[in-house]
Design a protein around this motif. Structure first.
Motif, short mmCIF file in Angstrom:
data_model
loop_
_atom_site.label_atom_id
_atom_site.label_comp_id
_atom_site.label_asym_id
_atom_site.label_seq_id
_atom_site.Cartn_x
_atom_site.Cartn_y
_atom_site.Cartn_z
N ARG A 40 4.53 -6.11 18.81
CA ARG A 40 5.75 -6.43 18.06
C ARG A 40 5.51 -6.36 16.56
NH1 ARG A 40 7.22 -10.93 15.59
NH2 ARG A 40 5.52 -12.10 16.56
N LEU A 41 4.40 -6.96 16.10
CA LEU A 41 4.12 -6.98 14.66
C LEU A 41 3.87 -5.58 14.11
CD1 LEU A 41 1.82 -10.11 14.29
CD2 LEU A 41 4.23 -9.90 13.73
N LEU A 42 3.19 -4.75 14.90
CA LEU A 42 2.88 -3.39 14.46
C LEU A 42 4.05 -2.43 14.64
CD1 LEU A 42 -0.67 -3.12 16.08
CD2 LEU A 42 -0.16 -3.57 13.67
N LYS A 43 5.03 -2.85 15.44
CA LYS A 43 6.18 -2.00 15.78
C LYS A 43 5.72 -0.71 16.47
CE LYS A 43 8.90 -3.93 12.01
NZ LYS A 43 9.66 -3.69 10.76
N ALA A 44 4.63 -0.83 17.22
CA ALA A 44 4.07 0.28 17.99
C ALA A 44 3.03 -0.31 18.93
CB ALA A 44 3.42 1.31 17.07
N PRO A 45 2.75 0.34 20.06
CA PRO A 45 1.72 -0.17 20.97
C PRO A 45 0.36 -0.23 20.28
CG PRO A 45 3.07 1.49 22.06
CD PRO A 45 3.44 1.53 20.61
N GLN A 63 -3.60 -4.80 7.82
CA GLN A 63 -3.71 -6.22 7.49
C GLN A 63 -3.55 -7.13 8.71
OE1 GLN A 63 -2.12 -7.78 3.85
NE2 GLN A 63 -1.95 -5.76 2.90
N PRO A 64 -2.49 -6.98 9.51
CA PRO A 64 -2.42 -7.85 10.70
C PRO A 64 -3.52 -7.58 11.72
CG PRO A 64 -0.60 -6.26 10.68
CD PRO A 64 -1.25 -6.20 9.34
N LEU A 65 -3.96 -6.33 11.85
CA LEU A 65 -5.04 -6.03 12.78
C LEU A 65 -6.33 -6.76 12.39
CD1 LEU A 65 -4.66 -2.19 13.40
CD2 LEU A 65 -4.28 -4.02 15.06
N THR A 115 1.06 -13.32 11.73
CA THR A 115 2.41 -12.94 11.32
C THR A 115 2.52 -12.88 9.80
OG1 THR A 115 3.36 -13.93 13.32
CG2 THR A 115 4.86 -13.55 11.47
N LEU A 116 1.90 -13.84 9.12
CA LEU A 116 1.89 -13.84 7.66
C LEU A 116 1.22 -12.59 7.12
CD1 LEU A 116 2.42 -15.36 4.97
CD2 LEU A 116 0.14 -16.39 5.25
N ALA A 117 0.14 -12.16 7.76
CA ALA A 117 -0.55 -10.94 7.33
C ALA A 117 0.37 -9.73 7.42
CB ALA A 117 -1.81 -10.72 8.16
N ALA A 118 1.17 -9.67 8.48
CA ALA A 118 2.11 -8.56 8.62
C ALA A 118 3.17 -8.60 7.53
CB ALA A 118 2.76 -8.60 10.00
N ARG A 119 3.66 -9.79 7.19
CA ARG A 119 4.65 -9.91 6.12
C ARG A 119 4.02 -9.57 4.77
NH1 ARG A 119 8.55 -8.73 5.61
NH2 ARG A 119 9.27 -10.24 4.05
N ARG A 120 2.81 -10.03 4.54
CA ARG A 120 2.11 -9.70 3.29
C ARG A 120 1.96 -8.20 3.14
NH1 ARG A 120 -3.34 -8.79 1.76
NH2 ARG A 120 -4.06 -9.86 -0.15
N ALA A 121 1.56 -7.54 4.23
CA ALA A 121 1.40 -6.08 4.19
C ALA A 121 2.72 -5.39 3.85
CB ALA A 121 0.87 -5.58 5.53
N ALA A 122 3.80 -5.84 4.47
CA ALA A 122 5.10 -5.22 4.21
C ALA A 122 5.52 -5.41 2.76
CB ALA A 122 6.15 -5.80 5.15
N LEU A 123 5.32 -6.62 2.23
CA LEU A 123 5.72 -6.89 0.85
C LEU A 123 4.88 -6.09 -0.14
CD1 LEU A 123 6.18 -10.76 1.15
CD2 LEU A 123 7.99 -9.05 0.87
#
Length: 314
Positions: A40-45, A63-65, A115-123
């Motif tokens: 879900r966080l990666l929006k890909a498998p 970052q989330p990985l 989840t925070l790491a995924a948001r940080r990466a997006a920002l």
């Protein structure tokens, strides 16, 4: 010997297709990864991302990985580590690894940190879109103060100080290349890094306010163990300070050399890098050879890693 253990959490660059292989063999780590819902966080498998270098090294996935892998490793090792060495004498994270360090120290919930790491990466990716063609480059072979001055003259910035004569610079690719060309004649080594944004430089300014908003929405606690701030190498006292320091590292230079020196000041005898990769353990060995340093990446099993740690405690 009384072991004083440092836990080190690296940043981007060491991720690889097999970075979760050992962790899937451990029930605690596998359960944590399942709760993170990386698809879900990666929006890909996840399997697709790991098999595709373009996705694996893309900031939005990296970052989330990395944070998920480090915190899953902590879930797998924590109980045994505390039996062997007690609570860590210090925890420190390099770049995005600082998020993992906060979670290990109890500042954030571990799953929420992924989840925070995924948001940080997006920002950060959104901030980089305003000034495309930016990145990071390593430089070495000149005193850091002089290197910083030369970089500034070319419109580049010191992103991470890693030693007396080595640093990572960030900026627009044209500025980094101009600095590399200008410094090559003075014996300075340089190499581009596989990171497509200028982390820890003013180019990330637009990410700071929304990232602070993300932090304000999270439950934040005082560190339960000694935790170092990347921008200073000093200890973090409380949750409010933790928020501010973590936001500052988006745009300010990471003082990793100071973090390594702080490990010595706190009496660290053994350091364990949670991976992926082994860059931090290599740097610490080079700067402070008396500290025994290894990374998860050095072992073929979690059992092998724990056996090594027990030998250090003998």
């Amino acid at each position: 010997m009384t072991m004083r253990l440092a836990i080190l959490c690296p940043g981007q660059g060491g991720q690889h297709p097999g970075m979760f292989d050992l962790l899937r063999e451990d029930a605690q780590a596998a359960g944590f990864l399942s709760r993170c819902d990386l698809d879900r966080l990666l929006k890909a498998p996840l399997a697709q991302v790991l098999a595709d270098p373009a996705q694996l090294f893309a900031n939005i996935c990296a970052q989330p990985l990395i944070v998920a892998a480090q915190l899953a490793t902590w879930q797998a090792l924590r109980a045994e580590l505390e039996t062997i060495a007690g609570a860590p004498a210090v925890v420190a994270g390099y770049s995005v690894g600082e998020l993992s360090a906060y979670a290990i120290a109890g500042v954030f919930d571990a799953s929420a940190t992924v989840t925070l790491a995924a948001r940080r990466a997006a920002l950060m990716s959104e901030a980089a879109a305003a000034a495309p063609a930016q990145g990071l480059m390593s430089f070495g072979g000149m005193a850091v103060d002089a290197l910083q001055a030369r970089l500034q003259s070319q419109g580049a910035h010191a992103a991470i100080v890693t030693g007396a004569d080595t640093l990572i610079a960030g900026g627009l690719n044209a500025a980094l290349q101009a600095a590399a060309t200008a410094l090559a004649g003075q014996g300075v080594r340089s190499a581009a890094l596989p990171i497509g944004l200028a982390s820890h430089t003013p180019l990330m300014h637009e990410a700071v306010a929304p990232f602070l908003a993300e932090l304000d929405a999270m439950a934040v606690h005082a560190p339960a163990m000694p935790l170092l701030a990347g921008v200073s190498g000093q200890g973090i006292a409380d949750g409010g300070q933790a928020r501010q320091l973590l936001a500052r590292q988006l745009t300010e230079t990471i003082q990793w050399a100071a973090c390594m020196d702080a490990c010595v000041e706190r009496g660290v005898t053994v350091a364990l890098e949670l991976g992926p990769g082994s860059a931090l353990s290599r740097m610490l060995r080079e700067r402070h050879p008396h500290i025994q340093c290894r990374s998860l990446a050095d072992f073929r099993s979690l059992t092998g890693l724990l056996s090594w740690l027990r030998r250090q405690a003998d």
